[in-house]
Design a protein around this motif. Structure first.
Motif, mmCIF file in Angstrom:
data_model
loop_
_atom_site.group_PDB
_atom_site.id
_atom_site.type_symbol
_atom_site.label_atom_id
_atom_site.label_comp_id
_atom_site.label_asym_id
_atom_site.label_seq_id
_atom_site.Cartn_x
_atom_site.Cartn_y
_atom_site.Cartn_z
ATOM 1 N N GLN A 133 96.609 -11.980 85.819
ATOM 2 C CA GLN A 133 95.406 -11.563 85.094
ATOM 3 C C GLN A 133 95.791 -11.053 83.704
ATOM 4 O OE1 GLN A 133 92.325 -11.962 86.856
ATOM 5 N NE2 GLN A 133 93.835 -12.976 88.160
ATOM 6 N N ARG A 173 94.804 -6.534 84.999
ATOM 7 C CA ARG A 173 95.954 -6.461 85.915
ATOM 8 C C ARG A 173 96.221 -5.019 86.329
ATOM 9 N NH1 ARG A 173 100.892 -7.144 82.487
ATOM 10 N NH2 ARG A 173 100.211 -5.001 81.974
ATOM 11 N N CYS A 192 86.586 -5.867 86.033
ATOM 12 C CA CYS A 192 87.901 -6.482 85.874
ATOM 13 C C CYS A 192 87.966 -7.859 86.510
ATOM 14 C CB CYS A 192 88.972 -5.575 86.475
ATOM 15 S SG CYS A 192 88.719 -5.248 88.233
ATOM 16 N N ARG A 193 86.908 -8.235 87.186
ATOM 17 C CA ARG A 193 86.938 -9.491 87.940
ATOM 18 C C ARG A 193 86.167 -10.569 87.189
ATOM 19 N NH1 ARG A 193 84.859 -10.445 94.166
ATOM 20 N NH2 ARG A 193 86.247 -12.191 94.648
ATOM 21 N N ARG A 194 86.865 -11.635 86.841
ATOM 22 C CA ARG A 194 86.226 -12.734 86.139
ATOM 23 C C ARG A 194 85.438 -13.607 87.112
ATOM 24 N NH1 ARG A 194 90.903 -15.023 82.020
ATOM 25 N NH2 ARG A 194 90.997 -13.196 80.649
ATOM 26 N N SER A 238 86.927 -15.883 89.991
ATOM 27 C CA SER A 238 88.291 -15.435 90.284
ATOM 28 C C SER A 238 88.532 -15.413 91.788
ATOM 29 C CB SER A 238 88.502 -14.039 89.708
ATOM 30 O OG SER A 238 89.740 -13.504 90.144
#
Length: 371
Positions: A199, A204, A293-295, A298
Motif C-alpha cells: 500500500q 500502510r 485507508c482502504r482503496r 482493495s
C-alpha cells in the motif's frame, strides 16, 4: 409585581413598557411578543436601559421598536432538530459516533428534512427502513433506526410525543451476523503482511498500527502527535467510541513505534508541506487527516478486521481483564469496573507485548516471530 422586584407598567403610551425597581437600581424593560417554535404566542422581557440615565421618552421609542420587530423563531423541522441534537452532544461523542449519525441522517429523503418530527408517518418510515435494508444492507438500516430513535428521545418532548407514538416504536432492528474474520488466523498473516506493505506509505502504516493495537479505524486515523509519547512509548486515545469521557492510554509495541517514526520522518517530504499535527495526514486535503485507508476494490481487509483478529488471538494468551482494558471495552462486572480497569501501564504493556509476539510469529513463522 414581577419576580422579586416590583415592576411599574405603562400601558397608555407604549403597551408593555415597564420600570423594574430593584434594590439598587431602576431598569426600563419591555414585554416583547414572541412566536415560539411550536407557533404559540408568548411574551419575553427585554431590558432597554437604566433609569434615570435613559429618559422615559427614549425608553418609549426603544420599546415601540422592540415590539414592532418582535421575535419569531425558526419553525421546528427534522433538520433543525437533528442539528441541535448533534450540537448538544458533539463534546461527548467520539468522531466515530458523529460520523455514524451524520451518515444515518443522510439516508433520509431530502423532503423529510423540512417536516416536523410529529409529521413523519409510521408506515412511510417502515417502508424506508425496508428499502434501505435491501439497498444498503441491514447494518446501514439499523444505524438509521438507532439515530431516529435517539432523536425522538431527545427532541420528541417538544411535540408531546411519547415513546409509543413515535414511528420507530414498532420497528424491529435487523438481525445481523456476529462479526467474523475474512481471513484465516493460522495461515493468512504472511500474505496479509505483504499486501499491507504494497500500500502507499500512509495507508500502510495505518494498517500496521491497527494490526498491533486493536484500535478502531477512526481511533487510528484521529491520532495526533500530541497524543504520542515516544519516550514513554504510549499513546493517548483522546476521543474513542463513547466520547472524551472514555479516553484511555495504550502501550506502543515495537512494530507500532516503527510505523509512527516513519510517519514522523516522512510526512512532510511526502506531502510537500507540514502535516498539521496529524499522524496520518490527507495527501489531498490541506490541513486534514486521512479519512479512509482502504482503496476501492482493495483485497486488504478493513482495519476493524485486524481488531477482531487481535482479540481472537489475545483471548487465549492474556487475561480477559487485560484484553478488555486494551481494547477499551466496558463491562458490568464489579471486579472489572472497580479494580481490573485500573491496570498499570506496565501490566498493559506486558499483555500487549505478548499479543504482538504472537502476531509476529504468525507473520514470520520461519524466523520465529522476529520482524
Amino acid at each position: 409585581m414581577s419576580g422579586l422586584h416590583p415592576v411599574l407598567w405603562e400601558t397608555a403610551r407604549a403597551d408593555g413598557l415597564g420600570l423594574r425597581i430593584g434594590a439598587h437600581a431602576k431598569t426600563w424593560i419591555v414585554r416583547v411578543p414572541v412566536v415560539d417554535e411550536r407557533g404559540r404566542r408568548k411574551y419575553r422581557k427585554q431590558t432597554l436601559g437604566r433609569f434615570p440615565e435613559m429618559s422615559a421618552a427614549d425608553a418609549r421609542k426603544l420599546a415601540q421598536k422592540a415590539r414592532a420587530k418582535g421575535t419569531t423563531r425558526e419553525p421546528l423541522t427534522l433538520q433543525r432538530d437533528f442539528d441541535k441534537w448533534v450540537l448538544e452532544r458533539t463534546r461527548r461523542w467520539s468522531e466515530l459516533t458523529l460520523v455514524a449519525h451524520n451518515y444515518a441522517f443522510s439516508m433520509l429523503p431530502e423532503s423529510w428534512k423540512s417536516l416536523r418530527l410529529d409529521q413523519i408517518d409510521a408506515d412511510a418510515f417502515g417502508a424506508l427502513f425496508e428499502r434501505i435494508s435491501e439497498d444498503r444492507g441491514p447494518v446501514a438500516a439499523n444505524f438509521l433506526l438507532r439515530t431516529m430513535r435517539a432523536l425522538y428521545r431527545k427532541r420528541g418532548h417538544l411535540y408531546g410525543l411519547s415513546e409509543n407514538k413515535c414511528p420507530t416504536f414498532l420497528i424491529e432492528k435487523n438481525k445481523t451476523k456476529a462479526r467474523g474474520l475474512d481471513f484465516n488466523l493460522d495461515t493468512d498473516f504472511p500474505d496479509l503482511w505483504a499486501k499491507i506493505h504494497a500500500q502507499e506509505p500512509v495507508a500502510r502504516d495505518v494498517y500496521v498500527v491497527a494490526m498491533f493495537t486493536a484500535l478502531r479505524k477512526q481511533e487510528v486515523l484521529a491520532l495526533r502527535w500530541e497524543h504520542i509519547d515516544f519516550d514513554a512509548r504510549t499513546a493517548r486515545i483522546a476521543r474513542p467510541k463513547g466520547g472524551a469521557d472514555r479516553a484511555f492510554d495504550i502501550p506502543l509495541t515495537e512494530p507500532v513505534v516503527d510505523a509512527l517514526l516513519r510517519r514522523r520522518v516522512e510526512n512532510e517530504a511526502l506531502l510537500g508541506r507540514p502535516d498539521e499535527g496529524w499522524v496520518f495526514p490527507s495527501q489531498s486535503v490541506k490541513g486534514g487527516r486521512l479519512r479512509d485507508c482502504r482503496r476501492k476494490g482493495s483485497d486488504v481487509p478493513g482495519p476493524h478486521q485486524f481488531r477482531t483478529a487481535w482479540m481472537a488471538l489475545a483471548a487465549t494468551i492474556i487475561p480477559l481483564y487485560a484484553l478488555k482494558v486494551l481494547v477499551n471495552h466496558e463491562s458490568s462486572d464489579v471486579t472489572f469496573k472497580h479494580y481490573a480497569k485500573n491496570l498499570s501501564m506496565s501490566q498493559k504493556r506486558e499483555a500487549a507485548e505478548t499479543v504482538t509476539a504472537e502476531i509476529l510469529n504468525r507473520i514470520h513463522p520461519e524466523k520465529g516471530g522476529s520482524q
